[in-house]
Design an enzyme around this catalytic site. Sequence first.
Site, mmCIF file in Angstrom:
data_model
loop_
_atom_site.group_PDB
_atom_site.id
_atom_site.type_symbol
_atom_site.label_atom_id
_atom_site.label_comp_id
_atom_site.label_asym_id
_atom_site.label_seq_id
_atom_site.Cartn_x
_atom_site.Cartn_y
_atom_site.Cartn_z
ATOM 1 N N HIS A 196 43.912 42.695 40.755
ATOM 2 C CA HIS A 196 45.252 43.146 41.149
ATOM 3 C C HIS A 196 45.232 43.935 42.462
ATOM 4 O O HIS A 196 46.245 44.507 42.850
ATOM 5 C CB HIS A 196 45.923 43.982 40.045
ATOM 6 C CG HIS A 196 46.280 43.182 38.826
ATOM 7 N ND1 HIS A 196 47.189 43.609 37.882
ATOM 8 C CD2 HIS A 196 45.854 41.974 38.392
ATOM 9 C CE1 HIS A 196 47.296 42.705 36.914
ATOM 10 N NE2 HIS A 196 46.481 41.711 37.210
ATOM 11 N N ASN B 74 42.141 36.196 31.661
ATOM 12 C CA ASN B 74 41.700 36.810 30.399
ATOM 13 C C ASN B 74 42.854 37.174 29.462
ATOM 14 O O ASN B 74 42.634 37.411 28.282
ATOM 15 C CB ASN B 74 40.830 38.044 30.670
ATOM 16 C CG ASN B 74 41.481 39.043 31.594
ATOM 17 O OD1 ASN B 74 41.844 38.712 32.725
ATOM 18 N ND2 ASN B 74 41.657 40.259 31.128
ATOM 19 N N HIS B 75 44.099 37.202 29.972
ATOM 20 C CA HIS B 75 45.249 37.487 29.103
ATOM 21 C C HIS B 75 45.916 36.213 28.552
ATOM 22 O O HIS B 75 46.981 36.296 27.931
ATOM 23 C CB HIS B 75 46.299 38.317 29.854
ATOM 24 C CG HIS B 75 45.856 39.725 30.115
ATOM 25 N ND1 HIS B 75 45.802 40.678 29.128
ATOM 26 C CD2 HIS B 75 45.428 40.337 31.252
ATOM 27 C CE1 HIS B 75 45.364 41.830 29.641
ATOM 28 N NE2 HIS B 75 45.130 41.644 30.936
ATOM 29 N N GLU C 10 49.109 35.298 34.481
ATOM 30 C CA GLU C 10 48.504 35.757 33.218
ATOM 31 C C GLU C 10 49.114 37.048 32.699
ATOM 32 O O GLU C 10 48.919 37.395 31.535
ATOM 33 C CB GLU C 10 46.988 35.927 33.386
ATOM 34 C CG GLU C 10 46.617 37.090 34.285
ATOM 35 C CD GLU C 10 45.360 37.839 33.851
ATOM 36 O OE1 GLU C 10 44.713 37.410 32.900
ATOM 37 O OE2 GLU C 10 45.067 38.872 34.471
ATOM 38 N N ASN C 11 49.848 37.785 33.553
ATOM 39 C CA ASN C 11 50.469 39.044 33.124
ATOM 40 C C ASN C 11 51.994 38.977 33.155
ATOM 41 O O ASN C 11 52.679 40.004 33.174
ATOM 42 C CB ASN C 11 50.007 40.202 34.013
ATOM 43 C CG ASN C 11 48.507 40.306 34.146
ATOM 44 O OD1 ASN C 11 47.966 40.049 35.225
ATOM 45 N ND2 ASN C 11 47.839 40.647 33.068
ATOM 46 N N HIS D 137 42.602 38.664 39.385
ATOM 47 C CA HIS D 137 42.276 39.551 38.255
ATOM 48 C C HIS D 137 42.252 41.041 38.603
ATOM 49 O O HIS D 137 42.720 41.843 37.808
ATOM 50 C CB HIS D 137 40.954 39.202 37.565
ATOM 51 C CG HIS D 137 40.558 40.186 36.504
ATOM 52 N ND1 HIS D 137 41.268 40.326 35.331
ATOM 53 C CD2 HIS D 137 39.558 41.107 36.457
ATOM 54 C CE1 HIS D 137 40.698 41.282 34.592
ATOM 55 N NE2 HIS D 137 39.674 41.768 35.262
ATOM 56 N N HIS E 174 39.093 33.781 38.433
ATOM 57 C CA HIS E 174 39.676 34.986 37.832
ATOM 58 C C HIS E 174 38.516 35.843 37.332
ATOM 59 O O HIS E 174 37.939 35.560 36.275
ATOM 60 C CB HIS E 174 40.602 34.574 36.686
ATOM 61 C CG HIS E 174 41.481 35.677 36.217
ATOM 62 N ND1 HIS E 174 42.634 36.020 36.870
ATOM 63 C CD2 HIS E 174 41.369 36.538 35.173
ATOM 64 C CE1 HIS E 174 43.216 37.031 36.243
ATOM 65 N NE2 HIS E 174 42.456 37.367 35.216
ATOM 66 N N ASP F 267 48.389 37.491 40.483
ATOM 67 C CA ASP F 267 48.850 37.846 39.138
ATOM 68 C C ASP F 267 50.264 38.434 39.113
ATOM 69 O O ASP F 267 50.475 39.568 39.539
ATOM 70 C CB ASP F 267 47.897 38.845 38.487
ATOM 71 C CG ASP F 267 46.456 38.354 38.426
ATOM 72 O OD1 ASP F 267 46.060 37.569 39.305
ATOM 73 O OD2 ASP F 267 45.724 38.777 37.512
HETATM 74 FE FE LIG Z 1 45.873 40.098 35.906
HETATM 75 FE FE LIG Z 2 42.939 39.309 34.419
#
Ligand SMILES: [Fe+2]
Ligand SMILES: [Fe+2]
Length: 267
Positions: A186, A74-75, A46-47, A184, A159, A15
């Site tokens: 991190h 999820n983001h 995603e981030n 996910h 994820h 990520d």
């Molecule tokens: Fe993430």
């Molecule tokens: Fe995530």
Amino acid sequence: MGGMSDEVRILFVGDVVGSAGRRTLLAVLPRLRERTRIDFVVVNAENAAGGHGITSKIARELFAAGVDVITLGNHTYRQSEVYAYLDEEPRILRPANYLRGQPGHGSCVVQSAAGGVRLGVISLAGNLYMGGALPVFSEADAALHSLRGRADHVLVDIHAEATSEKVGLGWYLDGRVTAVVGTHTHVPTADARVLPGGSAYITDVGMTGARGGVLGVKRQQAIDAMVTHMPARFESADEDPWLQGALIVCAAEPMRARSIVAVQEPL
Ligand SMILES: [Fe+2]
Ligand SMILES: [Fe+2]
């Protein structure tokens, strides 16, 4: 395919968080390429947009820097600007087990510049605490089926929050894909290995961003929120950025890995 030097190598990057994460990826990638040949670069981003999702501009920057496939999580839908791009660009993936009606798609196939090797990539989200709408195990089967005959190797990004679900999916797919890599949390896990069936596996590769924060968030903001239990604004941290990921060396046989090692590299 010939000897060791011909082996296909996949760099998977965890990520990417905010501008510190993007800066780190763009600086470290050429350094890693000097050290070893890399045939495919797959990045969970995603981030990438200030911690919250991704924009089409950022995605284009990553592709221009040599990223082959972008995975999300999820983001995914935090920036509405990116929805149309998710439908248009084949190489950016949201989890395959999201609803059919949600923007984007969950798998793709890319070809290596050198050898014409075809890599399939599948993005999946866990069902536990994560909101992956459709069952992750059966949707993994469906995504694999859709790639049948179209890919020499397949990498799956799971994820997910729950380690049990990720370990379970690794065993479930062992021998049917080249690699199952987790994202996910991190936080990298120390369990990278090739499973008995020949699939490379790691529960989480960690993140690409500031280690001086809390999962990529400025640490005082994160601590204040935990101490006061009041809403707080979260910004991406900048202190001590690292690239975290995994390097997978594929076996000569399709859908099998020879090795997987964690990659941890400071900016
Ligand atoms: Fe993430
Ligand atoms: Fe995530």
